[in-house]
Design an enzyme around this catalytic site. Structure first.
Site, PDB file in Angstrom:
ATOM      1  N   GLY A   3      -2.076  12.021  67.508  1.00  0.00           N
ATOM      2  CA  GLY A   3      -3.015  11.722  68.588  1.00  0.00           C
ATOM      3  C   GLY A   3      -3.442  12.945  69.371  1.00  0.00           C
ATOM      4  O   GLY A   3      -3.242  14.071  68.951  1.00  0.00           O
ATOM      5  N   TYR A   4      -4.049  12.687  70.520  1.00  0.00           N
ATOM      6  CA  TYR A   4      -4.695  13.712  71.347  1.00  0.00           C
ATOM      7  C   TYR A   4      -5.675  14.482  70.459  1.00  0.00           C
ATOM      8  O   TYR A   4      -5.592  15.687  70.264  1.00  0.00           O
ATOM      9  CB  TYR A   4      -3.677  14.645  72.024  1.00  0.00           C
ATOM     10  CG  TYR A   4      -4.202  15.110  73.372  1.00  0.00           C
ATOM     11  CD1 TYR A   4      -4.301  14.208  74.426  1.00  0.00           C
ATOM     12  CD2 TYR A   4      -4.645  16.412  73.569  1.00  0.00           C
ATOM     13  CE1 TYR A   4      -4.825  14.599  75.644  1.00  0.00           C
ATOM     14  CE2 TYR A   4      -5.171  16.807  74.790  1.00  0.00           C
ATOM     15  CZ  TYR A   4      -5.259  15.891  75.814  1.00  0.00           C
ATOM     16  OH  TYR A   4      -5.779  16.269  77.018  1.00  0.00           O
TER      17      TYR A   4
ATOM     18  N   HIS B  94      -8.729  17.068  63.762  1.00  0.00           N
ATOM     19  CA  HIS B  94      -8.474  15.701  63.309  1.00  0.00           C
ATOM     20  C   HIS B  94      -9.774  15.049  62.820  1.00  0.00           C
ATOM     21  O   HIS B  94      -9.794  14.366  61.799  1.00  0.00           O
ATOM     22  CB  HIS B  94      -7.902  14.850  64.452  1.00  0.00           C
ATOM     23  CG  HIS B  94      -6.610  15.339  65.017  1.00  0.00           C
ATOM     24  ND1 HIS B  94      -6.514  15.927  66.259  1.00  0.00           N
ATOM     25  CD2 HIS B  94      -5.349  15.332  64.527  1.00  0.00           C
ATOM     26  CE1 HIS B  94      -5.259  16.243  66.504  1.00  0.00           C
ATOM     27  NE2 HIS B  94      -4.527  15.898  65.469  1.00  0.00           N
TER      28      HIS B  94
ATOM     29  N   GLN C 181      -4.722  22.445  56.819  1.00  0.00           N
ATOM     30  CA  GLN C 181      -4.152  23.749  56.456  1.00  0.00           C
ATOM     31  C   GLN C 181      -3.533  24.436  57.683  1.00  0.00           C
ATOM     32  O   GLN C 181      -2.668  25.294  57.562  1.00  0.00           O
ATOM     33  CB  GLN C 181      -5.268  24.615  55.852  1.00  0.00           C
ATOM     34  CG  GLN C 181      -4.915  26.060  55.565  1.00  0.00           C
ATOM     35  CD  GLN C 181      -3.914  26.197  54.434  1.00  0.00           C
ATOM     36  OE1 GLN C 181      -3.778  25.315  53.599  1.00  0.00           O
ATOM     37  NE2 GLN C 181      -3.194  27.311  54.412  1.00  0.00           N
TER      38      GLN C 181
ATOM     39  N   ASP D 296      -1.342  23.393  59.586  1.00  0.00           N
ATOM     40  CA  ASP D 296       0.114  23.263  59.453  1.00  0.00           C
ATOM     41  C   ASP D 296       0.471  23.509  57.993  1.00  0.00           C
ATOM     42  O   ASP D 296       0.837  22.591  57.249  1.00  0.00           O
ATOM     43  CB  ASP D 296       0.552  21.881  59.927  1.00  0.00           C
ATOM     44  CG  ASP D 296       0.211  21.659  61.384  1.00  0.00           C
ATOM     45  OD1 ASP D 296       0.982  22.109  62.243  1.00  0.00           O
ATOM     46  OD2 ASP D 296      -0.856  21.091  61.687  1.00  0.00           O
TER      47      ASP D 296
ATOM     48  N   VAL E 231      -9.753  24.120  61.499  1.00  0.00           N
ATOM     49  CA  VAL E 231     -10.922  24.159  62.387  1.00  0.00           C
ATOM     50  C   VAL E 231     -10.554  25.011  63.603  1.00  0.00           C
ATOM     51  O   VAL E 231      -9.469  24.845  64.186  1.00  0.00           O
ATOM     52  CB  VAL E 231     -11.338  22.739  62.821  1.00  0.00           C
ATOM     53  CG1 VAL E 231     -12.524  22.790  63.770  1.00  0.00           C
ATOM     54  CG2 VAL E 231     -11.665  21.890  61.597  1.00  0.00           C
TER      55      VAL E 231
ATOM     56  N   ARG F  46      -1.708  21.097  71.397  1.00  0.00           N
ATOM     57  CA  ARG F  46      -0.880  21.828  72.363  1.00  0.00           C
ATOM     58  C   ARG F  46      -1.666  22.904  73.116  1.00  0.00           C
ATOM     59  O   ARG F  46      -1.129  23.477  74.076  1.00  0.00           O
ATOM     60  CB  ARG F  46       0.328  22.459  71.670  1.00  0.00           C
ATOM     61  CG  ARG F  46       1.366  21.439  71.236  1.00  0.00           C
ATOM     62  CD  ARG F  46       2.650  22.112  70.757  1.00  0.00           C
ATOM     63  NE  ARG F  46       3.737  21.162  70.574  1.00  0.00           N
ATOM     64  CZ  ARG F  46       4.096  20.642  69.396  1.00  0.00           C
ATOM     65  NH1 ARG F  46       3.438  20.960  68.306  1.00  0.00           N
ATOM     66  NH2 ARG F  46       5.110  19.793  69.322  1.00  0.00           N
TER      67      ARG F  46
HETATM   68  P1  AMP Z   1      -1.081  16.541  64.549  1.00  0.00           P
HETATM   69  O1  AMP Z   1      -1.733  15.414  65.305  1.00  0.00           O
HETATM   70  O2  AMP Z   1      -1.060  17.823  65.291  1.00  0.00           O
HETATM   71  O3  AMP Z   1       0.239  16.140  63.939  1.00  0.00           O
HETATM   72  O4  AMP Z   1      -2.040  16.821  63.320  1.00  0.00           O
HETATM   73  C1  AMP Z   1      -2.468  15.806  62.457  1.00  0.00           C
HETATM   74  C2  AMP Z   1      -3.152  16.428  61.258  1.00  0.00           C
HETATM   75  O5  AMP Z   1      -4.259  17.217  61.706  1.00  0.00           O
HETATM   76  C3  AMP Z   1      -2.237  17.386  60.481  1.00  0.00           C
HETATM   77  O6  AMP Z   1      -2.461  17.218  59.094  1.00  0.00           O
HETATM   78  C4  AMP Z   1      -2.680  18.742  60.957  1.00  0.00           C
HETATM   79  O7  AMP Z   1      -2.452  19.775  60.023  1.00  0.00           O
HETATM   80  C5  AMP Z   1      -4.173  18.506  61.158  1.00  0.00           C
HETATM   81  N1  AMP Z   1      -4.722  19.509  62.080  1.00  0.00           N
HETATM   82  C6  AMP Z   1      -4.233  19.877  63.297  1.00  0.00           C
HETATM   83  N2  AMP Z   1      -4.963  20.872  63.823  1.00  0.00           N
HETATM   84  C7  AMP Z   1      -5.939  21.165  62.916  1.00  0.00           C
HETATM   85  C8  AMP Z   1      -7.006  22.114  62.860  1.00  0.00           C
HETATM   86  N3  AMP Z   1      -7.221  22.968  63.853  1.00  0.00           N
HETATM   87  N4  AMP Z   1      -7.796  22.118  61.772  1.00  0.00           N
HETATM   88  C9  AMP Z   1      -7.572  21.245  60.745  1.00  0.00           C
HETATM   89  N5  AMP Z   1      -6.593  20.326  60.734  1.00  0.00           N
HETATM   90  C10 AMP Z   1      -5.781  20.285  61.799  1.00  0.00           C
END
Ligand code: AMP
Length: 284
Positions: free
Chosen positions: A34-35, A40, A151, A153, A179, A190
């Protein structure tokens, strides 16, 4: 725009997934905490194109946070997330509660041995075990044909691909590019923790990666040389405390002394209380 449906009940989600599969339709899953931000959204857009049913999971997974990490304070804004998910054409937000995902007495973990204690795993023991366990559970609940990860993560994506292969999971994994903000900072939920000075200092992550890519373009192949120049740049930023800077094989995550074909350049830093990561892939 069709209203996005919210499902919290695990059995309800499984029953819907069975029904959709019985009709021969494709399920796409975008796991998130989320957030939401544009990173995303890029995953949701890619998933929308190839899914008959697009499911976004929204779950701040307690088992991937260490005891002194930011589980309690992790940013949450369900109404905003719902609007963004809807605007990208998400059919279902699967939003389970932690007590259902981890009922009393649960004791089974999925651990990608060896890979889970490298890079981020060194300072976050148990983190990747939490990630691979929750992703396995999400796969068993949402039953996707295809699942989308960022990518951004990189280590997470590598572990999940390894897990899917090792455990013969019947799901295709797509990894999409990071992105970034216009100035290079990788989008992250974060980033809201950063004050303006810290936000400025955070640019050093993408700058260090650009520096490395520039050196490689000019013919530099020694990891030691590239890493020392990256560290030099990072150390100029007094607010930034490096955790690791590494050049590794993108499958085994073993350190590379020389770059000869594929490499992953990854780094993690602390800025104040905020931990940030970034990476880039090299393909010669
Ligand atoms: P999170 O909500 O941070 O657990 O991220 C959810 C998904 O979004 C994960 O597969 C992350 O790798 C992806 N994600 C997070 N930040 C980015 C970004 N800046 N660009 C592309 N994908 C992202």
């Amino acid at each position: 725009m069709q209203e996005t449906r919210v499902i919290s009940n695990i059995q309800e989600m499984q029953a819907l997934a069975d029904k959709v599969r019985a009709y021969g339709k494709k399920i796409g899953l975008v796991p998130t905490m989320g957030y939401l931000h544009e990173g995303h959204s890029s995953l949701l857009r890619a998933a929308r194109k190839v899914s008959d049913l697009l499911v976004m999971s929204l779950f701040v997974n307690p088992t991937q946070f260490g005891p002194h990490e930011d589980y309690e304070t992790y940013p949450r804004d369900f109404e905003r997330d719902r609007l963004i998910a809807s605007s990208e054409g998400t059919d279902i937000i699967f939003m389970p509660v932690a007590a259902d995902m981890y009922p009393k007495g649960n004791t089974t973990w999925v651990d990608v041995a060896g890979l889970s204690d490298k890079l981020c795993g060194q300072s976050r023991p148990g983190h990747f075990r939490g990630v691979t366990t929750v992703v396995t559970k999400l796969f068993n609940i949402v039953k996707p044909h295809i699942a989308f990860f960022g990518q951004k993560d990189a280590q997470q994506a590598i572990l999940i691909q390894r897990m899917v292969q090792d455990l013969n999971m019947d799901v295709r994994i797509e990894v999409l590019p990071t992105v970034r903000e216009a100035d290079g900072l990788a989008l992250s939920s974060r980033n809201v923790y950063l004050n303006p000075r810290e936000r400025q200092a955070a640019l050093v992550l993408s700058q260090a990666l650009n520096l490395a890519q520039g050196l490689i373009q000019k013919g530099e192949r020694s990891s030691a040389t590239i890493l020392s120049k990256m560290r030099e740049l990072i150390e100029k930023e007094s607010l930034v405390v490096p955790e690791y800077v590494a050049i590794v094989d993108p499958i085994t995550l073993e350190d590379l002394t020389k770059i000869s074909s594929k490499a992953l350049i990854a780094l993690a830093v602390k800025i104040g209380k905020t931990r940030l990561i970034d990476n880039c892939s090299v393909l010669l």
